[in-house]
Design an enzyme around this catalytic site. Structure first.
Site, PDB file in Angstrom:
ATOM      1  CG  ASN A 152     -26.971  -0.665 -14.268  1.00 12.35           C
ATOM      2  OD1 ASN A 152     -26.282  -0.927 -15.240  1.00 12.35           O
ATOM      3  ND2 ASN A 152     -26.573  -0.918 -13.045  1.00 12.35           N
ATOM      4  CB  CYS A 187     -28.771   6.199  -8.961  1.00 12.21           C
ATOM      5  SG  CYS A 187     -28.989   7.791  -9.778  1.00 12.21           S
ATOM      6  NE  ARG A 188     -32.294   2.859  -6.444  1.00 13.37           N
ATOM      7  CZ  ARG A 188     -33.497   2.315  -6.457  1.00 13.37           C
ATOM      8  NH1 ARG A 188     -34.093   2.019  -5.319  1.00 13.37           N
ATOM      9  NH2 ARG A 188     -34.106   2.063  -7.606  1.00 13.37           N
ATOM     10  CB  SER A 189     -27.614  -1.397  -9.197  1.00 10.61           C
ATOM     11  OG  SER A 189     -27.831  -0.829 -10.464  1.00 10.61           O
ATOM     12  CB  CYS A 245     -31.289   0.089  -8.979  1.00 12.16           C
ATOM     13  SG  CYS A 245     -30.273   0.934 -10.213  1.00 12.16           S
ATOM     14  CG  ASP A 286     -33.950   6.101  -7.498  1.00 15.67           C
ATOM     15  OD1 ASP A 286     -32.871   6.735  -7.605  1.00 15.67           O
ATOM     16  OD2 ASP A 286     -34.565   5.635  -8.468  1.00 15.67           O
TER      17      ASP A 286
END
Length: 160
Positions: A18, A20-22, A15, A130
């Protein structure tokens, strides 16, 4: 007749920062791949360097913990040239991340780069939203979307 299983030993989730999402998808994948008996190395990176060395976002850690996923030990890292050689599959959280990955890699890696949700499921959305600037409930939605995507990842890895 089912599809052939996909041979993948190492997957990288990418993401922007690095935090939140990934890292969320990495944590969800680590748990569900192990539960499914699949021995696959997973990790995550960010295309940007703003958060290198930081833990995952506090709100994401809380949402993940509420769903039974551990993100406390995560330490943000930036995508590096060596990652394109090490990982069999590099899955971007959104189209901008994917474009940045393509720009940073050599052409030989391009066939191993894809959008996480597009690669794991035929259903929209293809970009993983996001939650960073969103509402608190967006973090819980992210967990549900990560679970859906990882379910599709496991199915695809098994040839489904």
């Amino acid at each position: 007749m089912g599809k052939q299983p996909v041979t993948v030993r190492r997957v990288l989730f990418v993401c922007l920062g690095n935090i939140c999402r990934s890292p969320l998808v990495e944590g969800v994948a680590r748990k569900h791949l192990a539960d499914a008996g699949l021995d696959i190395e997973v990790a995550s990176r960010g295309t940007g360097n703003w958060h290198v060395g930081e833990q995952a976002d506090t709100r994401m850690r809380a949402a993940a913990a509420n769903a039974g996923y551990e993100l406390e030990i995560h330490c943000a890292r930036q995508l590096a040239a060596a990652d394109f050689e090490h990982y069999d599959l590099l899955l971007a959280m959104d189209g901008k991340n994917l474009r940045d990955m393509r720009a940073a890699s050599n052409r030989s890696a391009h066939d191993r780069l894809a959008l996480f949700l597009e690669w794991t499921s035929a259903a929209p959305p293809h970009d993983f939203p996001d939650p960073y600037y969103g509402e608190p409930e967006d973090f819980a939605r992210s967990v549900a979307l990560a679970e859906k995507g990882v379910e599709g990842l496991i199915k695809r890895l098994r040839g489904g």
